[in-house]
Design a protein around this motif. Structure first.
Motif, PDB file in Angstrom:
ATOM      1  N   TRP A 178       2.527  -6.366  -0.011  1.00 13.89           N
ATOM      2  CA  TRP A 178       1.199  -6.472  -0.614  1.00 13.89           C
ATOM      3  C   TRP A 178       0.766  -7.923  -0.649  1.00 13.89           C
ATOM      4  CZ3 TRP A 178       5.011  -3.986  -3.892  1.00 13.89           C
ATOM      5  CH2 TRP A 178       5.026  -2.602  -3.723  1.00 13.89           C
ATOM      6  N   ALA A 202      -1.788  -9.163  -2.254  1.00 15.09           N
ATOM      7  CA  ALA A 202      -2.700  -8.548  -3.207  1.00 15.09           C
ATOM      8  C   ALA A 202      -3.557  -9.579  -3.920  1.00 15.09           C
ATOM      9  CB  ALA A 202      -1.891  -7.749  -4.227  1.00 15.09           C
ATOM     10  N   ILE A 214      -0.795  -1.498  -8.769  1.00 11.77           N
ATOM     11  CA  ILE A 214       0.038  -1.056  -7.655  1.00 11.77           C
ATOM     12  C   ILE A 214       1.510  -1.230  -7.988  1.00 11.77           C
ATOM     13  CG2 ILE A 214      -0.312  -3.300  -6.528  1.00 11.77           C
ATOM     14  CD1 ILE A 214       0.677   0.065  -4.924  1.00 11.77           C
ATOM     15  N   SER A 241      -2.919   1.657  -2.770  1.00  9.78           N
ATOM     16  CA  SER A 241      -2.540   0.792  -1.654  1.00  9.78           C
ATOM     17  C   SER A 241      -1.858   1.591  -0.555  1.00  9.78           C
ATOM     18  CB  SER A 241      -1.612  -0.323  -2.151  1.00  9.78           C
ATOM     19  OG  SER A 241      -1.363  -1.255  -1.138  1.00  9.78           O
ATOM     20  N   THR A 256      -2.285   1.388   2.486  1.00  6.77           N
ATOM     21  CA  THR A 256      -2.051   0.623   3.705  1.00  6.77           C
ATOM     22  C   THR A 256      -0.818  -0.270   3.588  1.00  6.77           C
ATOM     23  OG1 THR A 256      -3.500  -1.148   2.931  1.00  6.77           O
ATOM     24  CG2 THR A 256      -4.501   0.581   4.278  1.00  6.77           C
ATOM     25  N   ALA A 257      -0.170  -0.294   2.425  1.00  6.61           N
ATOM     26  CA  ALA A 257       1.014  -1.132   2.223  1.00  6.61           C
ATOM     27  C   ALA A 257       2.236  -0.442   2.813  1.00  6.61           C
ATOM     28  CB  ALA A 257       1.226  -1.413   0.738  1.00  6.61           C
ATOM     29  N   THR A 284       4.791   1.182   0.330  1.00  5.15           N
ATOM     30  CA  THR A 284       4.229   2.371  -0.301  1.00  5.15           C
ATOM     31  C   THR A 284       4.322   3.557   0.646  1.00  5.15           C
ATOM     32  OG1 THR A 284       2.666   1.006  -1.549  1.00  5.15           O
ATOM     33  CG2 THR A 284       2.169   3.343  -1.391  1.00  5.15           C
TER      34      THR A 284
END
Length: 613
Positions: free
Chosen positions: A14, A16, A213, A243, A245-246, A249
């Motif tokens: 991330w 972020a 997240i 999230s 797209t992480a 995750t």
């Protein structure tokens, strides 16, 4: 002409909004330490004389030689301090740590040296020394956040989870401290199988949108370990919503679904990631495991790996230009908990590459085992780093071995082709670009660079028909790609072919990248080739403004000046071009022009004026 940067794996974690909340850098190593260090230096007895001599010797070391200098025999306090500062600025953390360790031995009660030594030992992965210095730091400054985190990890690894939580509670001030403390405290509770307390610790983060997240992701991991499938599912879904797209995750959510028999759902999660992003080997490995009906184990099976996951997530979020030093420290802490963590090693190595510490990057990649899906990428990046260290033969050998190991590997062939092209071995480069293209199932717009670079290789080996076909196909994939427009347009002008379309292409390239001095130079040189010398001067002057240190552009401007009768300025530009160290094959021609000027200059000038009238 500038070439695109090498492609790498997608972002590993991330990146972020945490950066806006993480203002901890200044209070650790910048303003506080610098201010107090200046006071300390003023009080050093005879420091001025010592500093003058030692600063000269320290600054004389080439970048990267600070490690060797660490064994050079410096003994004085100020000498080691100054040498440590120099090594630290070069991000040679190993040498800097050694110098500051010596300085600390000379002045063991100096708080500023102690703090710098602690941070550098941590950055250099000297974890045992960092743990010792952390305890000393806490004795001086009980609220020192990073010292508390390191001391807590020492207790965590020894099994004293209560004392670890005490340290991390003291570290939980400020945004980054609150995040790190909450995550690590939660995993210390998990180590004692106190799952409800762990989830309660994570709730501290629930009021901060930036940290949602992290809360949802780690709550999912904790609930998963506790066996609460419903709560784990809810938190995985929440993390994926926040999230999706992480990478981590996607990996853990897909892993959870697959372990619970929801194979189609897991594939859908993986496929969505692969569609959005460049194909990632870890995701592909997970898909292959489903297809092979392989037993699937949880990615985070215990508290120690969970704590490593927490530190890795923060290290990843800090891996931008303003947080690289702290990203290194958090990544080193991650690996102190879990040395066999390939994705964390890839992150740390990429940070070292960002700061041009290629030897350290190679060392870190070396810790990724051959059974990891990331091993091939580690080998490719190691070869790239070897090449950047001017160890071309080693880089080539490593890639050739990788290709021999797996003849269907796309990235090793592409990387070897790029390295060969950069070393002007264009014929061999073209062969490996061709092999890389043969390994692509479905060519799409992402692959324009392969055709573009193969086209350059063909053009440099005088195979224009193949080169032209590749440039045209690259433009089919990316119609307004300025690098291709520039290269093909300029090549056509040199060949007096498709002149109207060629000028349109180059002008379009300049329009798309107006501050690219190389492309502006192409436009100016195209005018020159067409004997439009006044226009050439205008564009080439702009190109020199954009790239004043380029010998070819300066040489081009000298030629244009000569053609319009500005002979004094022309000779100045040619001399300046020589000062900028052009390629050896260009030197004789530039020196000839300085001696004799350009031939047929009167005829060329008359033709230029005729063209303009």
């Amino acid at each position: 002409m500038q070439m695109p940067k090498r492609q790498t794996l997608p972002a590993l974690g991330w990146i972020a909004r945490i950066r806006g909340a993480c203002t901890f850098g200044k209070d650790l190593m910048a303003d506080n330490v610098a201010r107090r260090t200046r006071t300390w230096l003023k009080n050093l007895r005879n420091a001025a004389a010592l500093a003058a001599a030692l600063a000269v010797s320290a600054l004389a070391w080439p970048v990267g030689d600070a490690q060797a200098a660490a064994t050079s025999g410096l003994r004085s306090l100020s000498g080691n301090y100054l040498a440590g500062r120099y090594a630290s600025k070069q991000r040679d953390n190993r040498a800097a740590a050694e110098f500051y360790s010596r300085a600390l031995q000379a002045d063991p009660n100096n708080h500023e040296i102690l703090e710098r030594a602690f941070l550098l030992e941590l950055s250099a992965s000297n974890i045992v020394k960092a743990e010792y210095l952390a305890r000393r730091m806490i004795g001086i400054d009980p609220r020192n956040r990073l010292a508390r985190i390191v001391a807590g990890l020492r207790e965590f690894k020894s099994g004293d989870y209560r004392q670890a939580r005490v340290h991390w509670t003291h570290a939980s001030h400020g945004a980054i401290g609150q995040l790190t403390g909450a995550l690590l405290i939660a995993w210390a509770h998990v180590a004692e199988e106190n799952y409800q307390e762990a989830l309660a610790a994570l709730e501290v983060l629930s009021g901060n949108e930036t940290f949602e997240i992290y809360r949802a992701y780690h709550a999912a991991l904790v609930s998963d370990l506790s066996g609460d499938e419903d709560l784990a599912r809810a938190n995985y879904e929440r993390a994926y919503e926040v999230s999706g797209t992480a990478l981590r995750t996607v990996e853990t959510y897909g892993n959870f679904l697959a372990r619970h028999g929801e194979l189609d759902e897991a594939r859908a999660v993986y496929d969505a990631y692969q569609t959005r992003s460049q194909r990632h080997p870890s995701i592909q490995s997970a898909v292959d495991a489903i297809d092979a009906n392989t037993a699937i184990e949880p990615l985070v099976p215990d508290a120690r790996i969970g704590a490593a996951e927490a530190l890795y997530g923060i290290a990843s979020a800090l891996a931008d230009e303003t947080g690289l030093d702290f990203s290194i420290m958090y990544a080193q802490l991650t690996l102190s908990l879990r040395s066999d963590f390939p994705i964390a090693r890839t992150l740390l190595a990429s940070v070292y590459e960002n700061v041009r510490r290629y030897e350290e990057a190679i060392d870190v990649y070396g810790g990724i085992g051959q059974t990891s899906p990331l091993w091939p990428n580690a080998q490719v990046q190691t070869a790239v780093d070897l090449n950047l260290l001017d160890r071309f033969d080693e880089a080539r050998e490593r890639l050739e071995q990788l290709i021999e190991h797996d003849g269907t590997a796309y990235q090793p062939n592409l990387t070897l082709a790029n390295i060969l092209r950069n070393h002007s071995q264009f014929d061999e480069a073209a062969k490996h670009y061709t092999r890389a293209l043969e390994l692509i199932d479905d060519v799409d717009q992402r692959h324009w660079t392969v055709f573009y670079f193969r086209g350059i290789s063909f053009e440099r080996t005088r195979n224009w028909q193949k080169a032209e076909a590749d440039f045209l196909y690259a433009l089919e994939l990316q119609p307004d790609q300025p690098l291709v427009l520039n290269y093909l347009g300029y090549s056509w002008i040199e060949k007096r072919h498709n002149l109207v379309e060629a000028m349109r292409m180059i002008r379009k390239a300049v329009e798309l990248r107006p501050t690219d001095g190389y492309i502006v130079d192409s436009l100016g040189w195209a005018h020159y080739q067409l004997k439009e010398f006044e226009d050439a001067v205008r564009e080439l002057e702009r190109a020199v403004e954009l790239r004043p240190d380029d010998p070819i552009i300066n040489d081009h401007l000298g030629d244009a000046y000569w053609r319009v009768g500005r002979e004094l300025e022309a000779r100045f530009q040619w001399r300046h071009s020589l000062d900028l160290e052009p390629d050896p094959e260009d030197i004789d021609e530039i020196e000839r022009k300085l001696e004799n000027g350009l031939v047929d200059d009167a005829a060329a000038l008359a033709e230029s004026q005729s063209n303009r009238s």
